[in-house]
Design an enzyme around this catalytic site. Structure first.
Site, PDB file in Angstrom:
ATOM      1  N   LYS A 199       0.872  -1.177   0.067  1.00 61.09           N
ATOM      2  CA  LYS A 199       0.002   0.238   0.115  1.00 61.09           C
ATOM      3  C   LYS A 199       0.691   1.146   0.049  1.00 61.09           C
ATOM      4  O   LYS A 199       0.897   2.205   0.835  1.00 61.09           O
ATOM      5  CB  LYS A 199      -0.980  -0.165   1.133  1.00 61.09           C
ATOM      6  CG  LYS A 199      -2.154   0.951   1.401  1.00 61.09           C
ATOM      7  CD  LYS A 199      -3.195   0.620   0.239  1.00 61.09           C
ATOM      8  CE  LYS A 199      -3.970   1.588   0.274  1.00 61.09           C
ATOM      9  NZ  LYS A 199      -5.061   1.683  -0.948  1.00 61.09           N
ATOM     10  N   ASP A 212      -2.399 -12.322   5.418  1.00 63.73           N
ATOM     11  CA  ASP A 212      -3.258 -12.856   6.093  1.00 63.73           C
ATOM     12  C   ASP A 212      -4.636 -13.075   5.109  1.00 63.73           C
ATOM     13  O   ASP A 212      -5.274 -13.678   5.057  1.00 63.73           O
ATOM     14  CB  ASP A 212      -3.425 -12.303   7.391  1.00 63.73           C
ATOM     15  CG  ASP A 212      -4.324 -13.044   8.594  1.00 63.73           C
ATOM     16  OD1 ASP A 212      -4.752 -14.272   8.296  1.00 63.73           O
ATOM     17  OD2 ASP A 212      -4.490 -12.618   9.661  1.00 63.73           O
TER      18      ASP A 212
END
Ligand code: NAD
Length: 357
Positions: free
Chosen positions: A192, A248
């Site tokens: 990001k 995850d």
């Protein structure tokens, strides 16, 4: 004859049921392919908390550190949710990963032809999916300091820290590169970097590393786009490299491409000691004790253990083929019910796999 030492952690919920299947598989394969296997069973997770008030007892961790590979089923139950964080079964998992320095989590996602109808996505979208998620596992926001909750008069404030050092990014990138070299040489690094400084360091470090490998084609993608692309066109991916929290989430998303979380194996590795091989799913308390769990994710984790942990490549291939054969013959556990197949129990699925070995 070569002897391999395995520690088996059956854990909680459906853990003992699916472990029983993998134990029999390992013993049969060791006979067939002429190696000895010593399986030591240790307490871990909620069941270890019941006995030692510690989900990751030192005796278990010591055994894990000195074996060739660890096979873990799953841990957890809502009855432990009220315990202090460090006593919960899931904290035991984090302790095991950090004590063994398992910084790399590898999750292959491959569509098995016989299960193509089980996915919630269209056949055309998923039919060529064969990807691996390489997730950093021992750093990032799940471990970063400072963390905590500050209680003020009128309100509470909670905070966590996403942090990476260059060397942590380099070692996980090296793992992804080595995996990509055995596949199609393509890595998509997910971050990001448009918002987070930690992602800017991640991107710069990954790009620097990849420059040393002319054969590697590296691309970068923001995590929000990656989530969308995994649903829109998942077959574009080969190796996805990402940090702890993004991995995850994305690996569970990628998991569902296959139709059931009961089909997905994983390996957690470092570059020297024993790895931990475990299914992606949790302890499924809603179906525990009913003999209906799907043992295939753990069986496929056992295949990864044989291939990566013990270098027993033929045994690993034999097991994967046996699983494919059972599925092609139309046998399924209830999580894979497509209305057309014969639904069998967890232990029966184990017997069918053993027959094919
Ligand atoms: P879960 O993966 O246990 O279950 C999610 C759903 O998938 C449930 O409906 C369950 O019945 C089903 N499912 C999971 N594995 C299956 C299998 N092998 N066969 C058939 N169906 C299967 O996730 P959850 O319900 O969010 O968590 C339950 C417990 O597991 C919690 O305590 C959680 O913290 C823990 N957990 C542990 C691990 C781990 O051990 N690595 C991972 C995730 C969650």
């Amino acid at each position: 004859m070569l002897t391999h030492k395995i520690v088996l952690l059956s854990g909680d919920g459906i853990g003992p049921e699916i472990s029983e299947v993998s134990k029999k598989i390992l013993l049969k394969l060791s006979n067939k392919f002429n190696f000895n296997i010593e399986i030591e069973e240790e307490l871990f997770g909620g069941i270890a908390f019941e006995k030692f008030e510690d989900p990751a007892p030192k005796s278990t961790l010591d055994k894990c550190k000195s074996c060739d590979a660890v096979l873990l089923a799953c841990v957890g139950d809502s009855k432990y949710d009220q315990l202090p964080r460090e006593l919960r079964p899931e904290s035991g998992l984090l302790k095991l990963r950090s004590d063994l320095n398992l910084f790399a989590n590898i999750r292959p996602v491959k569509i098995r032809n016989s299960l193509i109808e089980s996915s919630s996505l269209k056949k055309e979208v998923i039919q060529n999916v064969d990807l691996v998620v390489v997730r950093e596992l021992t750093s990032g926001i799940y471990f970063g300091e400072p963390r905590g909750i500050i209680k003020n008069k009128n309100k509470e404030r909670a905070f966590n820290t996403m942090v990476y050092n260059t060397d942590e990014i380099e070692r996980i990138t090296e793992i992804a590169i080595q995996i990509a070299k055995k596949r199609n040489n393509r890595i998509c690094s997910v971050d990001k970097a448009n918002v987070l400084e930690v992602s800017q360091l991640w991107r710069k470090t990954v790009e620097n590393m990849a420059k040393n490998y002319k054969e590697i084609h590296l691309s970068n993608m923001y995590v929000d786009n990656a989530a969308m692309q995994l649903i829109r066109d998942p077959s574009q991916f080969d190796v996805i490299l990402t940090n702890n929290i993004f991995g995850d989430i994305l690996s569970d998303l990628a998991a569902m491409l296959t139709g059931s979380i009961g089909m997905l194996p994983s390996a957690s590795l470092n570059n020297i000691g024993p790895g931990v091989f475990e299914p992606v799913h949790g302890s499924a308390p809603d179906i525990a004790g009913q003999n209906i769990a799907n043992p295939i994710a753990m069986a496929l984790s056992t295949a990864m253990l044989l291939r990566i942990g013990l270098n027993q490549i033929q045994a690993a291939e034999n097991l994967e083929l046996a699983i494919d054969n059972v599925l092609s013959k139309g046998f399924r556990t209830s999580d894979l019910d497509d209305g057309k197949s014969e639904i069998i129990s967890c232990s029966k699925m184990g017997e069918k796999i053993l027959e094919e070995i």
